[in-house]
Scaffold this motif. Structure first.
Motif, PDB file in Angstrom:
ATOM      1  N   PRO A 134     -13.041  -0.663  -4.952  1.00 16.06           N
ATOM      2  CA  PRO A 134     -12.110  -0.773  -6.077  1.00 16.06           C
ATOM      3  C   PRO A 134     -11.727  -2.249  -6.226  1.00 16.06           C
ATOM      4  CG  PRO A 134     -10.891  -0.230  -4.096  1.00 16.06           C
ATOM      5  CD  PRO A 134     -12.332  -0.396  -3.674  1.00 16.06           C
ATOM      6  N   ILE A 192       0.830  -1.216   0.000  1.00 19.64           N
ATOM      7  CA  ILE A 192       0.000   0.000   0.000  1.00 19.64           C
ATOM      8  C   ILE A 192       0.862   1.264   0.000  1.00 19.64           C
ATOM      9  CG2 ILE A 192      -0.327   0.457   2.483  1.00 19.64           C
ATOM     10  CD1 ILE A 192      -3.492   0.494   1.451  1.00 19.64           C
ATOM     11  N   ARG A 200      -0.118  11.386  -0.165  1.00 19.09           N
ATOM     12  CA  ARG A 200      -1.464  11.153  -0.711  1.00 19.09           C
ATOM     13  C   ARG A 200      -2.506  11.917   0.100  1.00 19.09           C
ATOM     14  NH1 ARG A 200       0.803   5.947  -0.745  1.00 19.09           N
ATOM     15  NH2 ARG A 200      -0.561   5.043   0.841  1.00 19.09           N
ATOM     16  N   TYR A 248      -9.605  -5.212  -5.230  1.00 12.02           N
ATOM     17  CA  TYR A 248      -8.827  -5.505  -4.016  1.00 12.02           C
ATOM     18  C   TYR A 248      -7.436  -5.968  -4.430  1.00 12.02           C
ATOM     19  CZ  TYR A 248     -13.772  -6.293  -2.973  1.00 12.02           C
ATOM     20  OH  TYR A 248     -15.136  -6.190  -2.910  1.00 12.02           O
ATOM     21  N   GLU A 249      -6.462  -5.710  -3.574  1.00 15.73           N
ATOM     22  CA  GLU A 249      -5.101  -6.167  -3.866  1.00 15.73           C
ATOM     23  C   GLU A 249      -4.759  -7.228  -2.835  1.00 15.73           C
ATOM     24  OE1 GLU A 249      -2.683  -2.363  -4.470  1.00 15.73           O
ATOM     25  OE2 GLU A 249      -4.687  -1.623  -3.988  1.00 15.73           O
ATOM     26  N   GLU A 261     -10.429   3.755  -1.345  1.00 13.22           N
ATOM     27  CA  GLU A 261      -9.478   3.992  -2.433  1.00 13.22           C
ATOM     28  C   GLU A 261      -8.634   2.749  -2.703  1.00 13.22           C
ATOM     29  OE1 GLU A 261      -8.914   6.818  -4.304  1.00 13.22           O
ATOM     30  OE2 GLU A 261     -10.789   7.565  -3.467  1.00 13.22           O
ATOM     31  N   ARG A 262      -8.186   2.111  -1.633  1.00 12.00           N
ATOM     32  CA  ARG A 262      -7.357   0.913  -1.782  1.00 12.00           C
ATOM     33  C   ARG A 262      -7.764  -0.083  -0.703  1.00 12.00           C
ATOM     34  NH1 ARG A 262      -1.865   2.221  -3.105  1.00 12.00           N
ATOM     35  NH2 ARG A 262      -1.500  -0.026  -3.204  1.00 12.00           N
ATOM     36  N   CYS A 274      -6.661  -0.661   4.712  1.00  7.54           N
ATOM     37  CA  CYS A 274      -7.636   0.045   3.893  1.00  7.54           C
ATOM     38  C   CYS A 274      -7.287   1.522   3.863  1.00  7.54           C
ATOM     39  CB  CYS A 274      -9.023  -0.151   4.514  1.00  7.54           C
ATOM     40  SG  CYS A 274     -10.322   0.714   3.640  1.00  7.54           S
ATOM     41  N   GLU A 275      -7.428   2.119   2.706  1.00 10.19           N
ATOM     42  CA  GLU A 275      -7.208   3.560   2.598  1.00 10.19           C
ATOM     43  C   GLU A 275      -8.496   4.178   2.078  1.00 10.19           C
ATOM     44  OE1 GLU A 275      -3.258   4.543   1.365  1.00 10.19           O
ATOM     45  OE2 GLU A 275      -3.916   6.421   0.444  1.00 10.19           O
ATOM     46  N   VAL A 303      -5.851  -3.606   0.711  1.00  8.48           N
ATOM     47  CA  VAL A 303      -4.763  -4.578   0.557  1.00  8.48           C
ATOM     48  C   VAL A 303      -4.914  -5.669   1.617  1.00  8.48           C
ATOM     49  CG1 VAL A 303      -2.271  -4.890   0.816  1.00  8.48           C
ATOM     50  CG2 VAL A 303      -3.154  -2.895  -0.422  1.00  8.48           C
TER      51      VAL A 303
END
Ligand code: FES
Ligand code: FES
Lengths: 157, 788
Positions: free
Chosen positions: B720, B436, B444, B722-723, B658-659, B644-645, B661
C-alpha cells in the motif's frame, strides 16, 4: 544485413541490422536513442517500454525487422520540444524517480494506462505496473505521479 | 529561510534529463572504434580447468580471446579486500587470491574463464561458444554451516576447513553470568536469506587507452570511482593514478552492489591497451545474478536472558556468515563491524557477546547490500525481542519500551564498541503506535476474522551506524583506508558555484540536496549551483557513496568548504569596505559592516576575488575556491520504529500488507521529499526480503533463482502507500546535525513484516522469505499440531 525503416518520434529513420537484432538494440545502438533502457533479458522489467503503433510494447520482445514500417514513440518523443508532457511534470513534481533507470519505461507504460483508463484507481495503477520494475522508489511516488498525471491530463478529479 | 535552502521540498535538479530520456548511463556511452567484450563464465560451481582452446574463436574472427594465463603473464594481481579482520587469537583472516580471470580452477558459477573481444556483442557471444573449456568438475561447498564441517569440499587449498575467520566481540564472562541469573531465556535460530541487489541498471564498463598520452580511462557503473581508481590502479594493474581516469556517469541504482572493484573493470582497462581499441562490456541480467556481489546469508543462533520483570540481562549471538568464493572489497567487514556492533539495538542490555565465523563456499561472493550487516543485526534483535514477549506473555511494544535506552542516557556506550550520540527511541515507538492506532488493532483483527482472515501487527525498532566512517575507528577495526570525504566549492567570477564532491549519486539526488546546502549558506539561487561528481578527472579524491554517508560525511565536507569560502569572502569584503574583518558579518548572501549601511552582495565579492587590483598580497590571495576533507568523529546513528500490519488468507497463505508505518530519526533533514523517497525504497527492499526475494542454490552450487523468471522482485501491487514520518533529534557531532537516511527503510522493515506474520499466524519461527507456500505450510503444520 536488412535495412529497417520506421517513423520514430515523428521522424523517418532507417538503419541496417542483423535479423536477430532486438528493437531495443536497434533504437539504442543503431539510432542512438539511448533513453530506452535494458534492465533484463527475460522481458520482465519494463525498462525498455516504447509505443509501437500506439501500443505500449516491451522493445526487448520484438525484433527490429518486425517493427519495419511502424510508428514508434520513445521517451525522447514524449515532450513537445522543450515543453514537458504532463506526465513528465508529474514524475518530477512527485519525486517519481530516483536513479531514473526505470523511468522511461514507467512513463511509457503509464501513458498507455492513461490512454485506456483516464481515471485509474490506485489498485488499477499498481496492477498495471506489474510489468515495470523499480528498485529505488518502492513504487510509492510512481503511483502518486501517475495519479497526478491523470488529474493533469484531465482524467481523474 | 531560503526557499530552496535546508528543509525545503525542492524538486530535483537532475530529473529533467531522466524524464526526457537524456540521462547518460555507462551503457549509453560509445567510444570511437570500440569493440565489445563478453565474459565466458564457468557453468560449474567448482571445477578444475583442464584446458582452454581459443583457436576456433580466433579463427572465426575474434579480436582477442584472453584467459587467466594472459592475465598472469601480464603480471596482473588479484582483486584486493579492503578490510582485515583478526581471529579471536589475534591472527589475521585467511585471504586467498581472487584472480581477474580464473587460472586453473573455477570456484563459483559465473567465475570468469575467458574474455572474448569482438566487433559486436552478438558476435562476441557467438565466438564465446567456440571457446572450448575442458573442466574436471569438483564437489562444491554451498551452505556456509556445512562448509565449516570436517570433510566439506575445500574451496581454496590454502584455507583449511573453508574458515576465513573466527571473530568475536564483547565480553563472554559477564554474559555467562547474566544467563546464570536469568528468570527466562529465549532462544532463536534464524537464517537471513541471501539476496541479489538488482539495481535496475546492470553493471557495465568501457576501457579505453590513449597511446599518445599513455592514459587509461575506465567508464564504469560505480558508486565510488576514486576508490576503483585506487584499488585497480595501485593494487591490480599497477597503473599510476595520473594516467588513470575513472568516470561513473549516471548510475542506475547501486544499493551496495556497485561499491566493489570487480574483475570486469580491470579486464576491460587492461585489455583495451592489449587490443589497442576501446572495449565495452555490459552485463545481462542473468549474468548479474552470477557476477554481482550478493547480500546477507547469515545463519544465526541467539539467546536473550531476561529477569522476572522482563528486563534484558544478557544477549549472546553466534553467526556463520557466507563469504562466497572470494573476498569482495568490503565483504569481511559486513558480518563483523557492521553487524555485531549493532547487536545492542536500541536496548540497554548490559552484557552482549557475539561470535562470527565466516566461511568460503562455491557461491557468488557476498558483500554489502543496502543496510549491510545492520539489517541482519536488526532482524536478530527484533525477532528475539518479539519472541521473548510472546514467551513471557508481554505486549511486544511494552517489552521494547521497558528495555529501551532512554534519551537521558545519551551519549550511550554499548557493550559492543559503539557510542550512540543521540536519539529519542521511546518517542519513535509512541509516535508509530499512534499513527497505526495500535489500540484499535483488536477490533481490526476481529473484522478480519469475520472474513475468515488472519491479522497481525509487528514492530521493529532499529538503530544503525552510518556516516561511514570515522577513520581512526575504522582503522582500529581493520579498514585498510580511512573513510573521510572531500568537497571543493568553486565560486565563479559572476557568483555562480560549482561543487565538486567525492560522494556519488546513483539516485539519491545529491545534485539537489548539496545545492540546497550551498543556497542556504551562500544565499545564491539554486539555478546558479552545479554539483559535479563521478569523475576522477574532475573531483578531488573522494570515498564515494555507501553506508548512508553522503550527507553525513560528504555534506559536512561541503559545509566546511562553504565556511572557508565565507571566511575568505569576509576578508575580501573587509578589504573592499575598508572595515575590520571582525566587523563584517555575512547573512542572506550579503556582507555587511556591523552598525553601518555598508554592504556588498556575495556576487560582488566573487567578482573582486577574480579581478582584484589592490589586494594586500601578504594577506589576501585572489580566487574563491576552497576544498575540505572531512573525517567524522563518530558514526551517526539513525534510528526509528517500523510497524507493519498484515492480513493473511489461511487458505492460500497469501500475505497482504495492509499498513506500513515508519517513524525515523535522521537528524536534521535537508530535503524531506528526497528523504521520504529513500525511506519508501528502503522499506520495499526490506519487504522484498521478508516476503519473496531469495537466492537459492542447489547442492551442486547452481543458482536456481538466477533470472527475473525465478527471483521474485517486489512489485507495485505488493504494497500500500507507506506512512512515513520523522522524529528529528539532531546528530551532536557534525555541523549539519544530520544522520543519513539511505539504508534505514531496509534495516527496519523486514523484521516488522515477519513479526506481523508471526503474530497473525501464531507460528514463531517463520523464516524469510515468508512466501505464501511457507506461510500456508506453517499455518497447517501448527493446526495439525494443535489437533494432535
Ligand atoms: S529489458 Fe525489456 S523487459 Fe526488461
Ligand atoms: S528510479 Fe531507480 S529503478 Fe526506478
Amino acid at each position: 544485413m536488412p535495412t529497417v525503416s520506421m517513423t520514430v518520434n515523428g521522424r523517418k529513420m532507417s538503419g541496417e541490422c542483423e535479423e536477430r537484432t532486438l528493437l531495443v538494440s536497434f533504437l539504442r545502438e543503431t539510432l542512438g536513442l539511448t533513453g530506452t533502457h535494458v534492465g533484463c533479458d527475460t522481458s520482465q522489467c519494463g525498462a525498455c517500454c516504447v509505443h509501437v503503433n500506439g501500443d505500449s510494447v516491451k522493445s526487448c520482445t520484438l525484433l527490429a525487422v518486425q517493427a519495419d514500417g511502424a510508428e514508434i514513440t520513445t521517451i525522447e518523443g514524449v515532450a513537445n520540444g522543450e515543453e514537458l508532457h504532463a506526465i513528465q511534470e508529474a514524475f518530477r513534481d512527485n519525486h517519481g524517480l530516483q536513479c531514473g533507470f526505470c523511468t522511461p519505461g514507467m512513463i511509457m507504460s503509464a501513458l498507455d494506462l492513461l490512454k485506456h483508463n483516464a481515471n485509474p484507481s490506485e489498485t488499477e495503477i499498481r496492477h498495471h505496473l506489474e510489468g515495470n520494475l523499480c528498485r529505488c522508489t518502492g513504487y510509492h511516488n510512481i503511483v502518486k505521479s501517475i495519479q497526478a498525471a491523470a488529474v493533469a491530463m484531465g482524467g481523474a478529479s | 529561510m531560503n526557499e530552496n535552502g535546508i528543509g525545503a521540498r525542492v524538486r530535483r535538479k537532475e530529473d529533467k534529463r531522466f524524464i526526457t530520456g537524456r540521462g547518460n548511463y555507462t551503457d549509453d556511452i560509445n567510444r570511437h572504434g570500440q569493440t565489445h567484450a563478453v565474459f565466458l563464465r564457468s557453468p560449474h560451481a567448482h571445477a578444475r580447468i583442464v584446458s582452454i582452446d581459443t583457436k576456433a574463436a580466433m579463427a572465426a574472427g575474434a579480436v582477442a580471446v584472453l584467459t587467466g594465463k594472459d592475465v598472469a603473464d601480464a603480471g596482473i594481481n588479484g582483486l584486493p579486500c579492503g578490510w582485515l579482520i583478526h581471529n579471536k587469537d589475534g591472527s589475521p583472516m585467511k585471504e586467498p587470491g581472487h584472480p581477474v580471470i580464473a587460472l586453473d580452477r573455477v570456484r563459483h558459477v559465473g567465475d570468469i574463464v575467458a574474455m572474448v573481444i569482438a566487433e559486436s556483442k552478438n558476435q562476441a557471444k557467438d565466438l564465446a561458444e567456440l571457446v572450448e573449456v575442458d573442466y574436471e568438475v569438483l564437489p562444491a561447498a554451498v551452505n556456509a554451516v556445512e562448509a565449516l564441517k570436517p570433510g566439506a569440499p575445500q574451496v581454496h587449498d590454502d584455507v583449511e576447513g573453508n574458515l576465513c575467520y573466527d571473530w568475536h566481540l564483547g565480553e563472554k564472562d559477564p554474559v555467562d553470568a547474566a544467563f546464570a541469573q536469568a528468570a527466562h531465556v529465549t532462544k532463536l535460530d534464524v537464517y537471513n536469506n541471501r539476496l541479489a541487489p538488482n539495481a535496475m541498471e546492470p553493471r557495465a564498463a568501457i576501457g579505453e587507452y590513449d597511446r599518445a598520452t599513455g592514459e587509461h580511462t575506465l567508464y564504469t557503473t560505480s558508486q565510488n570511482p576514486h576508490v576503483i581508481r585506487l584499488l585497480m590502479g595501485a593494487f591490480v594493474l599497477g597503473l599510476p593514478e595520473h594516467k588513470l581516469r575513472v568516470v561513473s556517469p549516471d548510475v542506475g541504482g547501486g544499493f551496495g552492489s556497485k561499491i566493489f572493484h570487480y574483475a570486469e573493470e580491470a579486464a576491460v582497462t587492461w585489455a583495451a591497451k592489449v587490443v589497442g581499441r576501446p572495449i565495452k562490456w555490459n552485463s545481462d541480467r542473468s549474468e548479474a545474478f552470477i557476477s554481482d556481489a550478493q547480500g546477507r546469508d547469515h545463519h544465526t543462533h541467539a539467546e536473550l536472558a531476561l529477569d522476572n520483570d522482563g528486563k534484558f540481562l544478557g544477549f549472546r549471538v553466534s553467526t556463520t556468515a557466507n563469504m562466497g568464493a572470494y573476498l569482495s572489497t568490503f565483504s569481511t567487514s559486513i558480518p563483523t563491524y557492521l553487524y555485531a556492533t549493532l547487536l545492542a539495538g536500541l536496548y540497554a542490555t548490559p552484557a552482549i557477546y557475539a561470535e562470527v565465523k565466516a566461511a568460503f563456499t562455491n557461491t557468488v561472493p557476498v558483500d554489502a547490500y543496502r543496510g549491510a550487516g545492520r539489517p541482519e543485526a536488526c532482524f536478530v534483535v527484533e525477532s528475539i525481542v518479539d519472541k521473548a514477549a510472546r514467551e513471557t506473555g508481554r505486549d511486544p511494544a511494552a517489552l521494547r519500551k521497558l528495555n529501551l535506552i532512554p534519551a537521558s542516557a545519551m551519549p550511550y556506550q554499548t557493550p559492543v564498541a559503539l557510542q550512540y550520540d543521540s536519539g529519542d527511541f521511546v518517542k519513535n515507538i509512541d509516535d508509530a503506535l499512534k499513527v497505526i492506532d495500535y489500540d484499535g488493532f483488536p477490533a481490526r483483527c476481529d473484522a478480519s476474522k469475520k472474513k475468515g482472515m488472519l491479522r497481525g501487527i509487528g514492530l521493529s525498532s532499529y538503530i544503525e551506524a552510518c556516516g561511514i566512517a570515522p577513520s581512526t575507528v575504522a582503522g582500529a577495526l581493520g579498514a585498510r583506508a580511512g573513510l573521510y570525504e572531500s568537497a571543493e566549492v568553486r565560486v565563479h567570477p559572476t557568483g555562480s558555484v560549482t561543487v565538486f564532491t567525492g560522494s556519488h549519486s546513483h539516485g539519491q539526488g545529491h545534485e539537489t540536496t548539496f545545492a540546497q546546502i550551498v543556497c542556504e549558506r551562500l544565499g545564491v539561487p539554486i539555478e546558479n549551483v552545479e554539483v559535479v561528481h563521478g569523475d576522477t578527472g574532475k573531483i578531488p579524491f573522494g570515498m564515494g557513496t555507501y553506508g548512508s554517508r553522503s550527507l553525513a560525511v560528504g555534506g559536512v565536507a561541503l559545509h566546511n568548504s562553504l565556511e572557508k569560502v565565507i571566511a575568505k569572502g569576509r576578508k575580501i569584503a573587509a578589504h573592499m569596505m575598508e572595515a575590520a574583518e571582525t566587523d563584517v558579518e555575512f547573512k542572506d548572501g550579503h556582507y555587511r559592516v556591523a552598525g553601518t549601511d555598508k554592504e556588498l552582495a556575495f556576487g560582488a565579492i566573487a567578482l573582486q576575488a577574480y579581478v582584484p587590483h589592490n589586494f594586500p598580497h601578504d594577506e589576501l590571495e585572489p580566487g574563491l575556491d576552497e576544498t575540505s576533507f572531512y573525517d567524522p568523529k563518530n558514526f551517526t546513528y539513525p534510528n526509528g520504529c517500523h510497524i507493519c500490519e498484515v492480513e493473511i488468507d489461511p487458505d492460500t497463505g497469501v500475505t497482504r500488507i495492509e499498513r506500513f508505518v515508519a517513524v525515523d530519526d535522521f537528524g536534521n533533514i535537508i530535503n524531506p521529499m528526497i528523504v521520504e523517497g529513500q525511506v519508501h525504497g528502503g522499506i520495499m527492499q526490506g519487504i522484498g526480503q521478508a516476503l519473496c526475494e531469495d537466492c537459492i542454490y542447489d547442492e551442486s552450487g547452481q543458482l536456481l533463482t538466477g533470472s527475473y523468471m525465478d527471483y521474485c522482485m517486489p512489485k507495485a501491487d505488493m504494497v500500500p502507500f507507506y506512512e512515513v514520518g520523522t522524529n528529528v533529534v539532531p546528530c551532536t557531532h557534525n555541523a549539519l546535525g544530520v544522520k543519513g537516511a539511505g539504508e534505514a527503510g531496509t534495516i527496519g522493515a523486514a523484521a516488522a513484516v515477519i513479526n506481523a506474520i508471526r503474530h497473525a499466524t501464531g507460528v514463531g519461527d517463520i523464516q524469510m522469505p515468508a512466501t505464501s507456500q511457507r506461510v500456508w505450510q506453517a499455518i497447517n503444520a501448527s493446526a495439525a499440531q494443535a489437533a494432535e
